[in-house]
Design a protein around this motif. Structure first.
Motif, PDB file in Angstrom:
ATOM      1  N   THR A 169       0.849  -1.164  -0.137  1.00 28.12           N
ATOM      2  CA  THR A 169       0.069  -0.066  -0.077  1.00 28.12           C
ATOM      3  C   THR A 169       0.834   1.363   0.040  1.00 28.12           C
ATOM      4  OG1 THR A 169      -0.227  -0.033   2.427  1.00 28.12           O
ATOM      5  CG2 THR A 169      -1.809  -1.221   1.207  1.00 28.12           C
ATOM      6  N   TRP A 170       2.100   1.153   0.128  1.00 23.72           N
ATOM      7  CA  TRP A 170       3.222   2.309   0.353  1.00 23.72           C
ATOM      8  C   TRP A 170       2.676   3.239   1.415  1.00 23.72           C
ATOM      9  CZ3 TRP A 170       3.102   4.628  -5.411  1.00 23.72           C
ATOM     10  CH2 TRP A 170       3.598   3.615  -6.295  1.00 23.72           C
ATOM     11  N   ARG A 171       2.223   2.717   2.622  1.00 21.89           N
ATOM     12  CA  ARG A 171       1.663   3.481   3.508  1.00 21.89           C
ATOM     13  C   ARG A 171       2.618   3.229   4.851  1.00 21.89           C
ATOM     14  NH1 ARG A 171      -3.532   5.499   4.504  1.00 21.89           N
ATOM     15  NH2 ARG A 171      -3.236   4.938   6.687  1.00 21.89           N
ATOM     16  N   ILE A 172       2.957   4.306   5.476  1.00 20.52           N
ATOM     17  CA  ILE A 172       3.662   4.143   6.799  1.00 20.52           C
ATOM     18  C   ILE A 172       3.028   3.668   7.790  1.00 20.52           C
ATOM     19  CG2 ILE A 172       5.459   5.628   8.365  1.00 20.52           C
ATOM     20  CD1 ILE A 172       5.751   7.605   6.073  1.00 20.52           C
ATOM     21  N   VAL A 173       3.177   2.474   8.169  1.00 23.90           N
ATOM     22  CA  VAL A 173       2.444   1.588   9.151  1.00 23.90           C
ATOM     23  C   VAL A 173       3.274   1.681  10.464  1.00 23.90           C
ATOM     24  CG1 VAL A 173       1.285   0.299   7.443  1.00 23.90           C
ATOM     25  CG2 VAL A 173       3.406  -0.177   8.583  1.00 23.90           C
ATOM     26  N   ALA A 174       4.458   2.245  10.859  1.00 24.59           N
ATOM     27  CA  ALA A 174       5.120   2.395  11.980  1.00 24.59           C
ATOM     28  C   ALA A 174       6.213   3.369  11.742  1.00 24.59           C
ATOM     29  CB  ALA A 174       5.405   1.016  12.330  1.00 24.59           C
ATOM     30  N   SER A 175       6.160   4.062  12.970  1.00 28.32           N
ATOM     31  CA  SER A 175       7.445   5.136  13.090  1.00 28.32           C
ATOM     32  C   SER A 175       7.963   5.207  14.495  1.00 28.32           C
ATOM     33  CB  SER A 175       6.848   6.391  12.633  1.00 28.32           C
ATOM     34  OG  SER A 175       5.755   7.018  13.331  1.00 28.32           O
ATOM     35  N   VAL A 176       8.926   5.405  14.930  1.00 33.26           N
ATOM     36  CA  VAL A 176       9.658   5.667  16.313  1.00 33.26           C
ATOM     37  C   VAL A 176      10.793   6.778  15.942  1.00 33.26           C
ATOM     38  CG1 VAL A 176      11.080   4.628  18.121  1.00 33.26           C
ATOM     39  CG2 VAL A 176       9.435   3.326  16.667  1.00 33.26           C
ATOM     40  N   LEU A 177      10.805   7.422  16.924  1.00 35.66           N
ATOM     41  CA  LEU A 177      11.717   8.663  16.995  1.00 35.66           C
ATOM     42  C   LEU A 177      12.382   8.586  18.217  1.00 35.66           C
ATOM     43  CD1 LEU A 177      12.340  11.527  15.442  1.00 35.66           C
ATOM     44  CD2 LEU A 177      11.096  12.507  17.057  1.00 35.66           C
ATOM     45  N   THR A 178      13.877   8.315  17.993  1.00 41.42           N
ATOM     46  CA  THR A 178      15.032   8.130  19.087  1.00 41.42           C
ATOM     47  C   THR A 178      15.924   9.005  19.058  1.00 41.42           C
ATOM     48  OG1 THR A 178      16.044   6.614  17.441  1.00 41.42           O
ATOM     49  CG2 THR A 178      14.141   5.786  18.652  1.00 41.42           C
ATOM     50  N   ASN A 179      16.944   9.126  19.939  1.00 43.95           N
ATOM     51  CA  ASN A 179      18.117   9.790  20.026  1.00 43.95           C
ATOM     52  C   ASN A 179      19.036   9.321  18.903  1.00 43.95           C
ATOM     53  OD1 ASN A 179      17.267  11.500  22.291  1.00 43.95           O
ATOM     54  ND2 ASN A 179      18.265   9.770  23.634  1.00 43.95           N
ATOM     55  N   HIS A 180      20.106  10.102  18.437  1.00 42.53           N
ATOM     56  CA  HIS A 180      20.933   9.811  17.520  1.00 42.53           C
ATOM     57  C   HIS A 180      21.792   8.854  17.672  1.00 42.53           C
ATOM     58  CE1 HIS A 180      23.469  12.325  20.028  1.00 42.53           C
ATOM     59  NE2 HIS A 180      24.311  11.618  19.506  1.00 42.53           N
ATOM     60  N   ASP A 181      21.928   8.377  18.944  1.00 42.93           N
ATOM     61  CA  ASP A 181      22.928   7.069  19.240  1.00 42.93           C
ATOM     62  C   ASP A 181      21.926   5.733  19.316  1.00 42.93           C
ATOM     63  OD1 ASP A 181      21.551   7.467  21.619  1.00 42.93           O
ATOM     64  OD2 ASP A 181      23.302   7.895  22.780  1.00 42.93           O
ATOM     65  N   ALA A 182      20.885   5.682  18.983  1.00 39.01           N
ATOM     66  CA  ALA A 182      20.122   4.536  19.145  1.00 39.01           C
ATOM     67  C   ALA A 182      20.429   3.844  17.701  1.00 39.01           C
ATOM     68  CB  ALA A 182      18.554   4.746  19.142  1.00 39.01           C
ATOM     69  N   GLY A 295       8.404  15.184  23.939  1.00 40.25           N
ATOM     70  CA  GLY A 295       6.982  14.973  23.572  1.00 40.25           C
ATOM     71  C   GLY A 295       6.631  15.650  22.482  1.00 40.25           C
ATOM     72  N   ARG A 296       6.903  16.993  22.237  1.00 36.33           N
ATOM     73  CA  ARG A 296       6.589  17.620  21.082  1.00 36.33           C
ATOM     74  C   ARG A 296       7.225  17.148  19.907  1.00 36.33           C
ATOM     75  NH1 ARG A 296       7.587  23.221  24.304  1.00 36.33           N
ATOM     76  NH2 ARG A 296       5.798  22.919  25.700  1.00 36.33           N
ATOM     77  N   GLN A 297       8.199  16.659  19.944  1.00 38.94           N
ATOM     78  CA  GLN A 297       8.820  16.223  18.751  1.00 38.94           C
ATOM     79  C   GLN A 297       8.296  14.843  18.433  1.00 38.94           C
ATOM     80  OE1 GLN A 297      13.112  15.899  19.886  1.00 38.94           O
ATOM     81  NE2 GLN A 297      13.596  18.139  19.908  1.00 38.94           N
ATOM     82  N   ALA A 298       7.842  14.056  19.218  1.00 35.30           N
ATOM     83  CA  ALA A 298       6.908  12.838  18.996  1.00 35.30           C
ATOM     84  C   ALA A 298       5.802  12.933  18.497  1.00 35.30           C
ATOM     85  CB  ALA A 298       6.950  11.895  20.219  1.00 35.30           C
ATOM     86  N   THR A 299       5.072  14.121  18.704  1.00 37.87           N
ATOM     87  CA  THR A 299       3.917  14.451  18.066  1.00 37.87           C
ATOM     88  C   THR A 299       4.010  14.985  16.812  1.00 37.87           C
ATOM     89  OG1 THR A 299       2.780  14.944  20.492  1.00 37.87           O
ATOM     90  CG2 THR A 299       1.776  16.000  18.598  1.00 37.87           C
ATOM     91  N   GLU A 300       5.080  15.703  16.667  1.00 42.33           N
ATOM     92  CA  GLU A 300       5.355  16.408  15.265  1.00 42.33           C
ATOM     93  C   GLU A 300       5.587  15.375  14.426  1.00 42.33           C
ATOM     94  OE1 GLU A 300       8.718  19.430  13.175  1.00 42.33           O
ATOM     95  OE2 GLU A 300       8.431  19.361  15.426  1.00 42.33           O
ATOM     96  N   ALA A 301       6.414  14.156  14.752  1.00 42.83           N
ATOM     97  CA  ALA A 301       6.520  12.972  13.672  1.00 42.83           C
ATOM     98  C   ALA A 301       5.593  12.291  13.378  1.00 42.83           C
ATOM     99  CB  ALA A 301       7.751  12.290  14.289  1.00 42.83           C
ATOM    100  N   ALA A 302       4.362  12.063  14.541  1.00 45.79           N
ATOM    101  CA  ALA A 302       3.425  11.287  14.231  1.00 45.79           C
ATOM    102  C   ALA A 302       2.491  11.987  13.304  1.00 45.79           C
ATOM    103  CB  ALA A 302       2.713  10.934  15.737  1.00 45.79           C
ATOM    104  N   ILE A 303       2.330  13.276  13.431  1.00 49.78           N
ATOM    105  CA  ILE A 303       1.522  14.110  12.684  1.00 49.78           C
ATOM    106  C   ILE A 303       2.122  14.062  11.239  1.00 49.78           C
ATOM    107  CG2 ILE A 303       0.652  16.364  12.237  1.00 49.78           C
ATOM    108  CD1 ILE A 303       0.034  16.839  15.095  1.00 49.78           C
ATOM    109  N   ALA A 304       3.297  14.385  11.132  1.00 45.25           N
ATOM    110  CA  ALA A 304       4.080  14.159   9.585  1.00 45.25           C
ATOM    111  C   ALA A 304       3.594  12.946   9.035  1.00 45.25           C
ATOM    112  CB  ALA A 304       5.335  14.516   9.876  1.00 45.25           C
ATOM    113  N   THR A 305       3.722  11.649   9.823  1.00 44.97           N
ATOM    114  CA  THR A 305       3.274  10.528   9.273  1.00 44.97           C
ATOM    115  C   THR A 305       1.883  10.251   8.865  1.00 44.97           C
ATOM    116  OG1 THR A 305       4.863   9.389  10.799  1.00 44.97           O
ATOM    117  CG2 THR A 305       3.141   7.921   9.809  1.00 44.97           C
ATOM    118  N   ASN A 306       0.972  10.855   9.619  1.00 43.36           N
ATOM    119  CA  ASN A 306      -0.414  10.851   9.081  1.00 43.36           C
ATOM    120  C   ASN A 306      -0.502  11.872   7.900  1.00 43.36           C
ATOM    121  OD1 ASN A 306      -1.250   9.137  11.267  1.00 43.36           O
ATOM    122  ND2 ASN A 306      -1.912  10.582  12.407  1.00 43.36           N
TER     123      ASN A 306
END
Length: 323
Positions: A169-182, A295-306
């Motif tokens: 479907t080409w859809r993004i079905v999962a996303s995780v935002l972590t620190n750069h060292d993960a 917390g705001r960065q995680a929200t920003e990434a989740a909204i961008a995915t949608n």
């Protein structure tokens, strides 16, 4: 990788050509992506005000849908919070709506704890062919200008975004935002936990050639195929002759057909779709995070995915190969 081996002769290989067969529909979908009517629906208007609170505490004025709508517009048009407040006010004025406009402070505060709905599956319950990759997103702070002007090292921080895309479907079905060292392999479990339904295959690059990655996939989806290219120095396991693992079978196919033959036989070439999703993220959303806190960065990434999934729902190209 094979493409690096053939880089000296690649100019002799003619570039593949494709023709979009549904250009009129796809062209209309591309225009719709910039239409404000796509993002400001009747449902958002009717549910703009928050429901009465039944527990002790202050009464919120705006619903989660109102905050999500404002932050969605912010992501689409790459606006600051104050400009987002002005855009929402202009839209309500043009539509003649008597709706209160959330100020920039409210948007920033609510984004810290906003629960963004996870991407809804569109495959009709079919098994997912999951493609996984990661990329870096910059944070605010001194960056390239500091290096150019003073010749010093950059102090700009960055976060790592891990994405999982459905190959069908080409859809993004999962996303995780972590620190750069993960590292990439450590996020396989969190990505798989976000996927609803069975996973038919897991495809990733050579950075995921690790025992814990195979174990994480087998624990959650025992029947899933793990399509990860073994390292060039990889050796079969001790039980390769009696009970070969998936990695052992990959090594055997590479020994028989070569890396390019293994890519065609295993379907590894479909991993280009996740790289296209990352490129689309950088071009549409941007290569940086505007928020300051986790917390705001995680929200920003989740909204961008949608946002990217909703744009894809408007229409996607269909093509045939010409040469």
């Amino acid at each position: 990788m094979p493409f690096k081996t053939n880089s000296g002769r690649r100019h002799r290989i003619p570039k593949q050509r494709y023709k979009v067969t549904n250009w009129s529909d796809y062209d209309a979908a591309l225009r719709q992506r910039g239409s404000l009517t796509v993002w400001f629906t009747e449902e958002a208007i009717s549910a703009w005000q928050a429901e009465p609170r039944t527990t002790p505490g202050g009464q919120p004025l705006y619903s989660a849908l109102a905050i999500t709508t404002a932050l969605t517009l912010r992501a689409v048009f790459r606006l600051a919070l104050r400009q987002t407040e002005g855009l929402i006010g202009s839209i309500t004025q043009l539509l003649g709506l008597d709706l209160a406009v959330p100020d920039h402070s409210t948007l920033s505060r609510r984004a810290e704890t906003l629960v963004v709905p996870e991407p809804a599956p569109k495959g009709g319950g079919m098994p997912v062919h999951l493609l996984v990759d990661s990329t870096g997103l910059k944070l605010c702070g001194p960056g390239e200008w500091l290096v150019e002007k003073h010749g010093t090292g950059t102090r700009r921080g960055w976060r790592k975004l891990h994405l999982g895309t459905d190959a069908d479907t080409w859809r993004i079905v999962a996303s995780v935002l972590t620190n750069h060292d993960a590292d990439d392999g450590s996020q396989v479990g969190p990505l798989l936990d976000q996927v609803e339904g069975p996973v038919a295959s897991f495809t990733a690059d050579g950075a995921f050639d690790r025992d814990d990655v195979y174990a994480a996939v087998a624990q959650r989806h025992p029947a899933a195929d793990v399509i990860v290219p073994p390292r060039s120095s990889g050796v079969p396991s001790e039980a390769a002759e009696t009970a070969p693992t998936q990695r052992d079978r990959h090594l055997r196919t590479i020994a028989e057909r070569g890396r390019m033959g293994w890519q065609r036989a295993s379907g590894y070439n479909h991993r280009a779709l996740i790289e296209a999703d990352i490129s689309r993220w950088k071009r549409v959303i941007g290569d940086a995070l505007r928020s300051r806190t986790d917390g705001r960065q995680a929200t920003e990434a989740a909204i961008a995915t949608n946002v990217l999934n909703r744009m894809l729902d408007l229409g996607r190209p269909e093509w045939t190969r010409l040469a």
